[in-house]
Design a protein around this motif. Structure first.
Motif, PDB file in Angstrom:
ATOM      1  N   LYS A 215       0.830  -1.212   0.000  1.00 25.89           N
ATOM      2  CA  LYS A 215       0.000   0.000   0.000  1.00 25.89           C
ATOM      3  C   LYS A 215       0.864   1.262   0.000  1.00 25.89           C
ATOM      4  O   LYS A 215       0.540   2.251  -0.663  1.00 25.89           O
ATOM      5  N   VAL A 216       1.967   1.209   0.741  1.00 23.06           N
ATOM      6  CA  VAL A 216       2.861   2.378   0.775  1.00 23.06           C
ATOM      7  C   VAL A 216       3.515   2.580  -0.595  1.00 23.06           C
ATOM      8  O   VAL A 216       3.619   3.711  -1.104  1.00 23.06           O
ATOM      9  N   HIS A 217       3.981   1.466  -1.195  1.00 22.66           N
ATOM     10  CA  HIS A 217       4.564   1.560  -2.545  1.00 22.66           C
ATOM     11  C   HIS A 217       3.553   2.132  -3.523  1.00 22.66           C
ATOM     12  O   HIS A 217       3.899   2.979  -4.364  1.00 22.66           O
ATOM     13  N   MET A 218       2.320   1.673  -3.458  1.00 21.99           N
ATOM     14  CA  MET A 218       1.258   2.145  -4.354  1.00 21.99           C
ATOM     15  C   MET A 218       1.034   3.637  -4.158  1.00 21.99           C
ATOM     16  O   MET A 218       0.873   4.386  -5.127  1.00 21.99           O
ATOM     17  N   PHE A 219       1.063   4.096  -2.891  1.00 20.68           N
ATOM     18  CA  PHE A 219       0.874   5.517  -2.590  1.00 20.68           C
ATOM     19  C   PHE A 219       2.014   6.343  -3.193  1.00 20.68           C
ATOM     20  O   PHE A 219       1.801   7.450  -3.715  1.00 20.68           O
ATOM     21  N   ASN A 220       3.232   5.791  -3.144  1.00 18.61           N
ATOM     22  CA  ASN A 220       4.410   6.499  -3.651  1.00 18.61           C
ATOM     23  C   ASN A 220       4.573   6.370  -5.163  1.00 18.61           C
ATOM     24  O   ASN A 220       5.498   6.955  -5.745  1.00 18.61           O
ATOM     25  N   GLY A 221       3.679   5.600  -5.831  1.00 23.86           N
ATOM     26  CA  GLY A 221       3.755   5.434  -7.281  1.00 23.86           C
ATOM     27  C   GLY A 221       4.695   4.343  -7.730  1.00 23.86           C
ATOM     28  O   GLY A 221       4.941   4.173  -8.934  1.00 23.86           O
ATOM     29  N   ASP A 222       5.226   3.544  -6.776  1.00 28.95           N
ATOM     30  CA  ASP A 222       6.094   2.417  -7.121  1.00 28.95           C
ATOM     31  C   ASP A 222       5.218   1.202  -7.401  1.00 28.95           C
ATOM     32  O   ASP A 222       5.128   0.248  -6.616  1.00 28.95           O
ATOM     33  N   TYR A 223       4.542   1.227  -8.582  1.00 26.31           N
ATOM     34  CA  TYR A 223       3.511   0.231  -8.877  1.00 26.31           C
ATOM     35  C   TYR A 223       4.080  -1.186  -9.033  1.00 26.31           C
ATOM     36  O   TYR A 223       3.432  -2.170  -8.671  1.00 26.31           O
ATOM     37  N   ILE A 224       5.270  -1.291  -9.598  1.00 23.44           N
ATOM     38  CA  ILE A 224       5.865  -2.614  -9.798  1.00 23.44           C
ATOM     39  C   ILE A 224       6.134  -3.285  -8.440  1.00 23.44           C
ATOM     40  O   ILE A 224       5.805  -4.454  -8.233  1.00 23.44           O
ATOM     41  N   LYS A 225       6.727  -2.498  -7.534  1.00 17.29           N
ATOM     42  CA  LYS A 225       6.983  -3.020  -6.182  1.00 17.29           C
ATOM     43  C   LYS A 225       5.676  -3.339  -5.458  1.00 17.29           C
ATOM     44  O   LYS A 225       5.573  -4.342  -4.744  1.00 17.29           O
ATOM     45  N   ALA A 226       4.673  -2.453  -5.671  1.00 10.91           N
ATOM     46  CA  ALA A 226       3.374  -2.656  -5.024  1.00 10.91           C
ATOM     47  C   ALA A 226       2.746  -3.950  -5.523  1.00 10.91           C
ATOM     48  O   ALA A 226       2.231  -4.760  -4.727  1.00 10.91           O
ATOM     49  N   LYS A 252      -7.175  -4.097  -3.357  1.00  5.90           N
ATOM     50  CA  LYS A 252      -6.091  -3.162  -3.638  1.00  5.90           C
ATOM     51  C   LYS A 252      -5.418  -3.469  -4.975  1.00  5.90           C
ATOM     52  O   LYS A 252      -5.017  -2.561  -5.725  1.00  5.90           O
ATOM     53  N   LEU A 253      -5.288  -4.760  -5.304  1.00 10.05           N
ATOM     54  CA  LEU A 253      -4.646  -5.158  -6.554  1.00 10.05           C
ATOM     55  C   LEU A 253      -5.459  -4.676  -7.750  1.00 10.05           C
ATOM     56  O   LEU A 253      -4.897  -4.216  -8.768  1.00 10.05           O
ATOM     57  N   THR A 254      -6.770  -4.772  -7.634  1.00  7.69           N
ATOM     58  CA  THR A 254      -7.646  -4.286  -8.701  1.00  7.69           C
ATOM     59  C   THR A 254      -7.444  -2.789  -8.906  1.00  7.69           C
ATOM     60  O   THR A 254      -7.318  -2.308 -10.045  1.00  7.69           O
ATOM     61  N   LYS A 255      -7.430  -2.033  -7.821  1.00  2.00           N
ATOM     62  CA  LYS A 255      -7.220  -0.584  -7.913  1.00  2.00           C
ATOM     63  C   LYS A 255      -5.848  -0.272  -8.535  1.00  2.00           C
ATOM     64  O   LYS A 255      -5.696   0.673  -9.325  1.00  2.00           O
ATOM     65  N   LEU A 256      -4.834  -1.087  -8.154  1.00  2.84           N
ATOM     66  CA  LEU A 256      -3.494  -0.874  -8.685  1.00  2.84           C
ATOM     67  C   LEU A 256      -3.469  -1.079 -10.192  1.00  2.84           C
ATOM     68  O   LEU A 256      -2.885  -0.278 -10.942  1.00  2.84           O
ATOM     69  N   TRP A 257      -4.096  -2.176 -10.673  1.00  2.00           N
ATOM     70  CA  TRP A 257      -4.095  -2.470 -12.102  1.00  2.00           C
ATOM     71  C   TRP A 257      -4.821  -1.386 -12.890  1.00  2.00           C
ATOM     72  O   TRP A 257      -4.431  -1.061 -14.013  1.00  2.00           O
ATOM     73  N   ILE A 258      -5.884  -0.847 -12.291  1.00  2.00           N
ATOM     74  CA  ILE A 258      -6.584   0.250 -12.967  1.00  2.00           C
ATOM     75  C   ILE A 258      -5.646   1.445 -13.104  1.00  2.00           C
ATOM     76  O   ILE A 258      -5.578   2.085 -14.166  1.00  2.00           O
ATOM     77  N   LYS A 259      -4.890   1.767 -12.028  1.00  2.00           N
ATOM     78  CA  LYS A 259      -3.933   2.867 -12.088  1.00  2.00           C
ATOM     79  C   LYS A 259      -2.833   2.587 -13.121  1.00  2.00           C
ATOM     80  O   LYS A 259      -2.280   3.514 -13.731  1.00  2.00           O
ATOM     81  N   MET A 260      -2.512   1.284 -13.273  1.00  2.00           N
ATOM     82  CA  MET A 260      -1.457   0.906 -14.211  1.00  2.00           C
ATOM     83  C   MET A 260      -1.988   0.814 -15.637  1.00  2.00           C
ATOM     84  O   MET A 260      -1.239   0.467 -16.565  1.00  2.00           O
ATOM     85  N   GLY A 261      -3.308   1.078 -15.860  1.00  2.00           N
ATOM     86  CA  GLY A 261      -3.900   1.039 -17.194  1.00  2.00           C
ATOM     87  C   GLY A 261      -4.301  -0.345 -17.632  1.00  2.00           C
ATOM     88  O   GLY A 261      -4.612  -0.570 -18.809  1.00  2.00           O
TER      89      GLY A 261
END
Length: 735
Positions: A215-226, A252-261
């Motif tokens: 979650k912290v990585h995702m907040f910081n924009g480190d999507y690969i690490k997240a 959270k993974l779903t939200k991450l993938w959406i952010k990643m396009g």
């Protein structure tokens, strides 16, 4: 039984250790422990097994089963009066509630069990409870309380010396700081959590910690690490069948993938999670998943699917509310039942305590009564010999010896007064004392009182005055002994505390009716006086004024307490006025009935006694001797029995005019002897039998009092003895 108990305890401990590595085996072991506990009626361990199993079932998302187990555990612990056990089960119950959006019940249960854990200094469970409370406060956006509770949870974990618990708190704290957009602090905290989980090898907990770092990585924009952290955490949760953790990661993974396009991939993944895991997910997570999917379709312009999933989200949300409402109702019902049971239990406990207190009081009363009975017998019996010998020697002694006898009589009476104070106080304290009213020549009584205390006053160089109203009647119906006791105590104190001057007893009257008077008694002295601080305590039991402790005056501290109670027994009240260095005045009033003057015809009656016979049952040799001499003086011949059995034998052999029966005798006591003589065929069935006793409680023995014709207390008063003889012989006094 002990062997089985040890097996269950070891099994539960093994299962608890395994929960972080192999939840399936942990559940299997706990179910084994539960079965063994039920089979051997190990109620406490049954409840403990249920509570642990509820926790593991909750981890796997089996909430309904977990709820039933929690309820059963609470009921068992409650019946065992195990407060800590109830608290542990309530902690599990709280987890079930707040993880299904039922935050209010979750908080109620957590706060309830937190109080118990603090009481028992159970830092382990205190930390767990505080961490759960912090999670709820955080979700409700109460960050201030959440942070405070988390910090206290860390302190409790450190007190428990449990690294796992400490790391469990760092994880949600990290999420809290992330909400505050402080990703630096959030990362520091989650790294601490992961480090501790690695040290303790808590794999299940590590899954949650890695998710937190993601979650912290995702907040910081480190999507690969997240993404790597989320997939790693998901795999760990899969291995432990951790449904809640897996659903949280999926969201959270779903939200991450959406952010990643990767929108299409996210949508398919989310639909699969809702379809496959939806029934097993908590209402909280399922609602979040359906709401997210509805938003995705809305953003894609697919209104139909957006509405479908929005409806599903709202339906599930309403289901949550209805479920909470039903749970609230059920818990209020359960709480009401528990309160009713608790009330009934309290009433039963109070009833038992009352009975125990009553039994203790009765037992104490019996001990006190027996002690007083023995004490009065053991002290008054030898004193009886002293006073009776004095009476026998009076008429045969020289003038010089008469003075010695007077001093001896005064000393013996003073000793007897102290003993009687203690015994009478006991009777007054138990409300057993009653007034014995009979005609009394009042002026003679007061004269006797004065002559009794005159020597004491003269010895100190004091003047003892008596001031009587001329209107006082010649005779009143009163308890002569009690009046003597009141005035004796007051006069004795007055003389003791007066070094120079006068002690005066004044008696006035106010006519109430033609046949009754109110007598006003006043005892005044010119003594040391009483300090105001002492006056308010003066009539309390065993209270001795400070001034008295520095003077050689003796006493028990009971005299004035007894005086007050005897005056109250007459329906009056005693008052005191005093000035230090000036003296004191004690005053009281009593109402009395006027009666005819009592004419003494003792000499005539003594003539009647000549030739009478008496059976004396007395085991004490000295008392038997002095009684023999006393009765012989009046012309009464004595046959003596040394015990109750010998008294029975003599009652069959000879008819007597009187029987004088001691109570405490060997072989057969006076009670039993009297009962047998009065109820069985013998020559003395109708003969008057007097209890001649030093036992003050003898007159209260209801089982036997009906068989005695009278009770004569030791030390013996000759006048009282003669009065009893007169009564039973029907001797009439002419006017």
């Amino acid at each position: 039984m002990k062997f089985n108990q040890e097996i269950v305890e070891k099994t539960l401990e093994e299962a608890y250790e395994l929960r972080v590595h192999n939840l399936t085996k942990s559940i299997a072991l706990t179910e084994k422990a539960l079965a063994l506990s039920r089979e051997n009626c190990l109620y406490s361990l049954t409840a403990k097994s249920l509570s642990r199993l509820a926790l593991y079932r909750m981890i796997r998302g089996e909430n309904d089963e977990a709820l039933l187990m929690c309820n059963e555990a609470i009921e068992i612990y409650t019946s065992l009066d195990d407060e800590r056990g109830v608290a542990i089960a309530k902690y599990s119950m709280a987890g079930l509630y707040y993880k299904s959006n039922n935050y209010h019940l979750g908080i109620v249960y957590l706060l309830d069990c937190l109080g118990s854990f603090k009481k028992f200094k159970d830092y382990h469970n205190e930390s767990r409870t505080l961490k759960s409370l912090g999670t709820i406060y955080e979700f409700l956006n109460d960050i201030v309380n959440a942070r405070l509770v988390y910090e206290n949870a860390i302190i409790a974990a450190q007190n428990a010396k449990d690294l796992n618990l400490e790391s469990n708190v760092y994880n949600p704290m990290s999420g809290m700081f992330l909400k505050l957009k402080d990703s630096v602090t959030a990362m520091e905290l989650i790294k601490k959590s992961i480090e501790l989980k690695t040290i303790t090898n808590d794999q299940r907990g590590l899954g949650f910690a890695i998710y937190g770092r993601g979650k912290v990585h995702m907040f910081n924009g480190d999507y690969i690490k997240a993404e790597a952290d989320f997939l790693n955490a998901s795999a760990i949760h899969d291995s432990f069948e951790e449904k809640l953790g897996k659903s949280m990661v999926s969201h959270k993974l779903t939200k991450l993938w959406i952010k990643m396009g990767r929108r299409e991939e996210a949508t398919l993944f989310l639909k699969k999670v809702i379809t496959d895991e939806g029934p097993n997910n908590s209402l909280f997570i399922y609602s979040k998943l359906t709401k997210l999917l509805s938003q995705i379709y809305a953003d894609d312009g697919d209104a139909e699917k957006a509405l479908f999933y929005l409806k599903s989200y709202l339906d599930r949300k309403n289901e949550t509310k209805n479920s909470q409402t039903l749970q609230v109702i059920d818990n209020y019902r359960r709480a009401a039942l528990i309160k009713t049971s608790e009330k009934e239990a309290r009433l039963e406990l109070e009833r038992r305590r009352f009975l125990e207190t009553k039994n203790r009081a009765e037992h104490t009363e019996i001990i006190k009564r027996d002690f007083l009975s023995v004490m009065s017998h053991e002290i008054r019996t030898p004193l009886n010999a002293v006073t009776t010998i004095i009476s026998l020697l009076e008429n045969r002694s020289s003038k010089e010896d008469q003075q010695l006898l007077t001093s001896l009589r005064f000393s013996s009476k003073n000793l007897l007064r102290i003993i009687n104070d203690i015994l009478d106080f006991s009777k007054l304290d138990s409300n057993k004392m009653e007034l014995d009213l009979h005609p009394v020549n009042f002026k003679n009584l007061i004269g006797n009182i004065k002559s009794t205390y005159d020597p004491m006053a003269k010895e100190k160089g004091l003047v003892l005055n008596m001031d009587l109203s001329p209107h006082i009647a010649k005779a009143y119906m009163m308890d002569e002994t009690k009046i003597f006791q009141i005035l004796g105590n007051l006069l004795s104190n007055a003389v003791k505390f007066t070094d120079t001057g006068i002690v005066t007893i004044s008696i006035g009257l106010s006519p109430k009716t033609a046949t009754s008077h109110i007598l006003h008694f006043k005892i005044a002295d010119t003594g040391v006086g009483i300090a105001p601080r002492d006056i308010e305590h003066l009539f309390e039991s065993f209270y001795i004024p400070k001034a008295a402790t520095t003077r050689d005056v003796g006493g028990t501290g009971l005299g004035l307490a007894i005086v007050k109670r005897i005056v109250a027994l007459h329906g009056g009240n005693i008052e005191v006025k005093s000035e230090v260095g000036e003296g004191s005045i004690f005053s009281f009033n009593i109402e009395v009935e006027c009666t005819r003057e009592v004419k003494s015809q003792t000499q005539n009656f003594i003539q009647i006694l000549k030739g009478k016979t008496a059976l004396l049952a007395e085991d004490n040799e000295i008392n038997a001797l002095v009684m023999h001499k006393l009765l012989e003086k009046y012309g009464i011949s004595i046959s003596r029995a040394k015990d109750g059995e010998e008294a029975l034998k003599l009652s069959h052999e000879k008819k007597f005019d009187f029987v004088l029966m001691d109570i405490h005798m060997p072989k057969l006591n006076g009670y039993e002897s009297c009962k047998i003589i009065k109820t069985q065929d013998n020559k003395n069935r109708l003969t008057p039998i007097f209890a001649l006793t030093a036992d003050i409680n003898a007159v209260y023995n209801a089982e036997y009092t009906a068989f005695f014709d009278g009770f004569i207390s030791k030390p013996l008063e000759v006048e009282r003895l003669l009065a009893e003889f007169k009564r039973v012989l029907g001797y009439k006094i002419d006017d």
